[in-house]
Design a protein around this motif. Structure first.
Motif: not given
Length: 190
Positions: A49-65, A75-81
């Protein structure tokens, strides 16, 4: 099982964490990107969540070279975009170059210095936010283990990722929360 953070707890916890930030860079030590990169590899889930917003569920995947000089966080699923956000961190000498893309606006780039203190990582840089000069901090605050996690998950308790700003043209001498993302490890499928 992912930690459940309601809006009040998220804001309270982030307020406490933010009160410590002003001294973070003074007491922290610069570290190599190769130390930081593998810490965020894997599948994560949580609330964002951004400050003052209601939290949304997100999924994050991390890849290191393979050479540990590049890290991609999606960062996906619950994003605004309508698309995933892509956070591409690259080692650039003794600094870290971030390229951010949300699938809608043009890429944004920012140079950061990387610090570590007590298991937490902080990327600090100077840039422009809302057309105002600002110090920008991306803080990865290490979270402790919960007793219900399996042995496979015990290598990482998760992270509280906060994106903070301090406007340089303001009298307020502390970081303000811009956005928080909870990163709890997701157990691999059997």
């Amino acid at each position: 099982m992912p930690l459940k953070i309601d809006r009040l707890n998220l804001m309270l916890g982030l307020t406490i964490v933010l009160s410590v930030f002003s001294s973070f860079s003074v007491m922290a030590a610069k570290v190599s990107f190769k130390e930081f990169c593998p810490q965020l590899v894997g599948q994560w889930a949580g609330d964002a969540a951004k400050a003052g917003e209601i939290p949304r569920k997100v999924a994050i995947t991390g890849f290191c070279s393979h050479d540990q000089r590049q890290l991609i966080l999606s960062v996906s699923i619950g994003t605004r975009a309508p698309f995933s956000e892509t956070w591409w961190f690259r080692e650039q000498g003794d600094q870290v170059l971030l390229t951010y893309y949300d699938g809608v606006a043009e890429d944004k780039q920012q140079l950061f210095s990387l610090y570590r203190q007590n298991g937490d990582y902080s990327l600090l840089g100077e840039g422009v936010v809302n057309a105002r000069p600002a110090l920008i901090q991306l803080l990865f605050d290490a979270q402790t283990q919960t007793q219900t996690q399996t042995q496979a998950q015990n290598q990482a308790g998760g992270w509280q990722w906060t994106q903070n700003i301090q406007y340089l043209d303001d009298d307020i001498d502390r970081y303000q929360l811009f956005r928080g993302i909870e990163m709890t490890p997701v157990a691999p499928s059997p």
